[in-house]
Motif scaffolding. Structure first.
Motif, mmCIF file in Angstrom:
data_model
loop_
_atom_site.group_PDB
_atom_site.id
_atom_site.type_symbol
_atom_site.label_atom_id
_atom_site.label_comp_id
_atom_site.label_asym_id
_atom_site.label_seq_id
_atom_site.Cartn_x
_atom_site.Cartn_y
_atom_site.Cartn_z
ATOM 1 N N LEU A 125 0.833 -1.219 0.000
ATOM 2 C CA LEU A 125 0.000 0.000 0.000
ATOM 3 C C LEU A 125 0.859 1.256 0.000
ATOM 4 O O LEU A 125 0.521 2.257 -0.658
ATOM 5 C CB LEU A 125 -0.925 -0.012 1.215
ATOM 6 N N ALA A 126 1.982 1.222 0.733
ATOM 7 C CA ALA A 126 2.877 2.377 0.751
ATOM 8 C C ALA A 126 3.465 2.625 -0.638
ATOM 9 O O ALA A 126 3.564 3.770 -1.105
ATOM 10 C CB ALA A 126 3.991 2.164 1.768
ATOM 11 N N PHE A 127 3.849 1.524 -1.284
ATOM 12 C CA PHE A 127 4.392 1.659 -2.638
ATOM 13 C C PHE A 127 3.341 2.243 -3.589
ATOM 14 O O PHE A 127 3.628 3.143 -4.381
ATOM 15 C CB PHE A 127 4.852 0.292 -3.137
ATOM 16 N N LEU A 128 2.117 1.714 -3.497
ATOM 17 C CA LEU A 128 1.057 2.238 -4.357
ATOM 18 C C LEU A 128 0.774 3.706 -4.067
ATOM 19 O O LEU A 128 0.502 4.497 -4.976
ATOM 20 C CB LEU A 128 -0.216 1.403 -4.179
ATOM 21 N N GLY A 129 0.839 4.089 -2.768
ATOM 22 C CA GLY A 129 0.613 5.485 -2.403
ATOM 23 C C GLY A 129 1.653 6.399 -3.007
ATOM 24 O O GLY A 129 1.332 7.484 -3.524
ATOM 25 N N VAL A 130 2.924 5.984 -2.947
ATOM 26 C CA VAL A 130 4.006 6.791 -3.543
ATOM 27 C C VAL A 130 3.818 6.884 -5.052
ATOM 28 O O VAL A 130 4.003 7.958 -5.655
ATOM 29 C CB VAL A 130 5.375 6.181 -3.191
ATOM 30 N N PHE A 131 3.418 5.769 -5.674
ATOM 31 C CA PHE A 131 3.219 5.771 -7.129
ATOM 32 C C PHE A 131 2.091 6.726 -7.531
ATOM 33 O O PHE A 131 2.232 7.518 -8.465
ATOM 34 C CB PHE A 131 2.906 4.353 -7.593
ATOM 35 N N VAL A 132 0.965 6.636 -6.811
ATOM 36 C CA VAL A 132 -0.175 7.512 -7.121
ATOM 37 C C VAL A 132 0.187 8.969 -6.871
ATOM 38 O O VAL A 132 -0.174 9.864 -7.660
ATOM 39 C CB VAL A 132 -1.407 7.098 -6.288
ATOM 40 N N PHE A 133 0.918 9.248 -5.778
ATOM 41 C CA PHE A 133 1.325 10.624 -5.483
ATOM 42 C C PHE A 133 2.229 11.177 -6.584
ATOM 43 O O PHE A 133 2.056 12.317 -7.038
ATOM 44 C CB PHE A 133 2.048 10.664 -4.133
ATOM 45 N N THR A 134 3.208 10.372 -7.022
ATOM 46 C CA THR A 134 4.114 10.816 -8.084
ATOM 47 C C THR A 134 3.347 11.083 -9.370
ATOM 48 O O THR A 134 3.587 12.094 -10.058
ATOM 49 C CB THR A 134 5.192 9.750 -8.335
ATOM 50 N N LEU A 135 2.422 10.182 -9.694
ATOM 51 C CA LEU A 135 1.626 10.362 -10.909
ATOM 52 C C LEU A 135 0.753 11.608 -10.815
ATOM 53 O O LEU A 135 0.607 12.359 -11.791
ATOM 54 C CB LEU A 135 0.756 9.121 -11.129
#
Length: 539
Positions: free
Chosen positions: A105-115
Motif C-alpha cells: 500500500l505504501a508503494f502504491l501510495g508513492v506511485f499515485v502521489f508521483t503520478l
C-alpha cells in the motif's frame, strides 16, 4: 579579403544597359549601371551553436520527464532481458509475496502521489476554438493603378515619389484586390485620432462580430483580452474600445500592445497563453491589426514611402480556451512558442524606425540592411525551434555535422582562407505539414523559400495572402491559415508553423497541432469568393 567573402552572399548584382551616351567625353559609347541588392543571409553559411543549445534547454524545461523513459527501459531490459517467461513470472510472484500489505500500500501510495504531481504540474493545454479574419467592403478595394491614382489625387506627392511608389507596388507581389481606407485620397491629414478610431472600430468590431457569431461565445464570457496594434495607440486604449463596445465584464484582464511591429500577433498569443495558464477555466481573445491611414506618410523620403506601398487593411480575432472539455470542439492545440529579440544590437533596433523627416512628416524609416538583419533574426529563431519540433533523425544528423564542423572544419591551406564544410540544414518539411509565413513582400518570401528549401506548395498560403490582401501586418498569418482551411488542407494531426518578424528586430514562431479535420466553412471566410483563382502561377 575574408570579410569580403563573408559579405558576398548578402548581395546580388545586376548589370543594366542604359543605352548610348549622348554627350561628354564618352559620347557614342555604351553605358551601364550596376544595381546591388541585399539578400537574406544563407543559413547554411553559419549556425550559432548557442542557439542550438538554447533549443535543447527549452526541450528539457518543457519535457524533462521524457528523460526518464530511456532510463526505465534500460533498467527493465537489464533486469529481465536474460530471463525466460517462466522465470520472469516466478520472480514477479516471489517479489509480491515477499512484502506485507502495508509495504504494498505504501508503494502504491508513492506511485499515485508521483503520478498526481506529474499531471498537476503539466501546463494546461491551450486550445484554439476558432478565429475570424475581417474582410472590408468591396468599395474599399483598389487595383494597383487605382492606388497610385488615390495617392496622386491627394496632392501630397510629387511625380518622382509617385513613380517610385508605382515601381514598388508593381514588383510587390500584390494583386488588384487589396483594401485601403477612403481617406488616403483626401488632401487633408489622415493621421488624426478621428480617422484612426474610425478605421480601428471598422476592422476590429468586424472581426470580433464574426468571431462571436462563429464560436457562439458571448462577449461577457471572455476573461482575457489582448489587442496589438503598433502605430495607433489612443487613450483610452483599443482594448478599452472593445470592452466598451461589447459591454464586457468588469473583471476582464485586458492588455494593449503597441509599437511591436508585424510580429506582435504571436507576442499577444504568448501573453494570452501565460494568462490562461495562471487563470484556469477561462477564455482569451487576441486581436491583431494595424491602422493604414494613421500610418500614411505624405513626405518625399523614399525609405519612408515604402510602408505606404505595402500595408493594407486587415484584422484577425482569435479565441483561445484552457478548458479541457473544449477539446472536442477545438480546431488546434498550441504546441510551442519561440520568440527571438535582436533589440540589443543598434542596427537591428533602428532597422524599422518611426521618426520625422526633414519636413517634420512622421513615418516609418526602413533600413537598407533590413533583409540582412531579418535573416539573422530568422536564423536564430529557427535554430532554437529545431530541437523542439524536428524528428530525432534530423536532429542527430544536424548536431553531428555541426559538432564536426566546429571541431575539424577550421583548417586552411596555404594562403587560402579557412575552409568550413557546409553544415547539414534540417528539413523542416519533416516537422510541419503547413507553413504560414508572414507575407511581407514578394522578395522576402522568395528569399525565405530559398533558404528554408520550401516548395511552392509550402509557400502557397503566404503568396496568395500577399496577392489578395497585401501586407496586413500581424494578422497576415491568420489569413494564411484561413486559406488552408478554405482549401480543406488541414487534416487531423497536421502541424502548422506560423512565422512572423517585425521591428525591434524580432522573429517569432508559433506551432499548432490540428485536433480534428477542418472542413471548408460555408461562410465567414475571406477566401470563399476567390478561392478558385488560387494558386496563381504569376505570384
Amino acid at each position: 579579403m575574408s570579410n569580403m567573402a563573408g559579405e558576398q552572399h548578402l548581395l546580388s548584382t545586376e548589370i543594366v544597359n542604359r543605352g548610348i551616351e549622348s554627350s561628354g567625353p564618352d559620347a557614342g559609347s555604351l553605358t551601364f549601371s550596376v544595381r546591388v541588392r541585399r539578400r537574406l543571409p544563407d543559413f547554411v553559411q553559419s549556425v550559432n551553436l548557442k542557439y542550438v543549445k538554447l533549443g535543447y534547454h527549452y526541450l528539457i524545461n518543457h519535457g524533462i520527464y521524457l528523460a526518464t523513459i530511456p532510463l526505465l527501459v534500460l533498467v527493465f531490459s537489464a533486469e529481465v532481458g536474460s530471463l525466460s517467461r517462466e522465470e520472469l513470472w516466478r520472480k514477479i510472484w516471489d517479489s509480491t509475496t515477499r512484502y506485507d500489505l502495508a509495504t504494498v500500500l505504501a508503494f502504491l501510495g508513492v506511485f499515485v502521489f508521483t503520478l498526481s504531481v506529474y499531471f498537476m504540474s503539466r501546463p494546461r493545454p491551450i486550445y484554439l476554438l476558432d478565429f475570424a479574419c475581417f474582410k472590408p467592403d468591396d468599395e474599399l478595394k483598389v487595383t494597383k493603378d487605382q492606388f497610385i491614382e488615390h495617392a496622386r489625387k491627394s496632392g501630397k506627392f510629387e511625380e518622382p515619389s509617385l513613380e517610385f511608389m508605382k515601381r514598388i507596388v508593381d514588383s510587390s507581389g500584390m494583386g488588384d484586390e487589396t483594401y485601403v481606407p477612403r481617406s488616403i485620397a483626401a488632401p487633408e491629414n489622415t493621421a488624426t485620432m478621428k480617422e484612426g478610431r474610425d478605421e480601428a472600430s471598422t476592422v476590429m468590431f468586424g472581426a470580433l462580430d464574426e468571431l462571436f457569431e462563429k464560436s457562439r461565445i458571448r462577449p461577457k464570457d471572455v476573461g482575457i483580452l489582448v489587442v496589438n496594434c503598433s502605430i495607433f495607440n489612443p487613450t483610452p486604449s483599443l482594448s478599452a474600445m472593445i470592452i466598451n463596445h461589447y459591454k464586457m465584464r468588469g473583471n476582464i484582464l485586458s492588455f494593449n500592445l503597441g509599437g511591436m511591429g508585424c510580429s506582435a500577433g504571436i507576442i499577444g498569443l504568448d501573453l494570452a497563453r501565460d494568462m490562461l495558464q495562471a487563470n484556469p477555466n477561462n477564455y482569451a481573445v487576441v486581436v491583431s491589426t494595424e491602422m493604414v491611414a494613421y500610418n500614411w506618410y505624405p513626405g518625399k523620403e523614399r525609405s519612408m514611402l515604402i510602408p505606404n506601398c505595402f500595408f493594407r487593411m486587415g484584422c484577425s480575432a482569435v479565441l483561445l480556451s484552457n478548458r479541457r472539455r473544449d477539446y472536442r470542439r477545438a480546431k488546434y492545440r498550441l504546441e510551442h512558442i519561440v520568440r527571438t529579440h535582436k533589440g540589443a544590437d543598434d542596427r537591428s533596433f533602428r532597422s524599422v524606425y518611426q521618426e520625422e523627416d526633414s519636413q517634420k512628416f512622421k513615418g516609418l524609416r526602413i533600413s537598407k540592411d533590413l533583409a540582412e538583419i531579418g535573416g539573422d533574426a530568422l536564423k536564430t529563431n529557427i535554430t532554437t525551434l529545431g530541437p523542439l519540433v524536428l524528428p530525432f533523425s534530423e536532429q542527430l544528423i544536424f548536431f553531428a555535422t555541426l559538432i564536426w564542423r566546429h571541431m575539424f572544419g577550421g583548417g586552411s591551406k596555404g594562403d587560402q582562407a579557412p575552409t568550413h564544410p557546409k553544415p547539414y540544414i534540417p528539413d523542416y518539411k519533416l516537422a510541419f505539414e503547413h507553413f504560414c509565413v508572414h507575407a511581407a513582400s514578394k522578395t522576402v518570401l522568395n528569399e525565405l523559400q530559398r533558404n528554408l528549401e520550401l516548395s511552392e506548395k509550402n509557400m502557397e498560403p503566404s503568396r496568395a495572402t500577399l496577392h489578395r490582401f497585401g501586407n496586413i501586418s500581424s494578422s497576415s498569418i491568420w489569413y494564411e491559415l484561413a486559406y488552408l482551411e478554405a482549401k480543406e488542407k488541414v487534416k487531423r494531426g497536421d502541424r502548422i508553423w506560423q512565422l512572423t518578424f517585425g521591428s525591434g528586430f524580432k522573429c517569432n514562431s508559433a506551432v499548432w497541432k490540428s485536433v480534428r479535420r477542418v472542413k471548408r466553412p460555408s461562410r465567414n471566410n475571406p477566401w470563399l469568393d476567390c478561392l478558385e483563382r488560387y494558386p496563381q502561377q504569376e505570384i
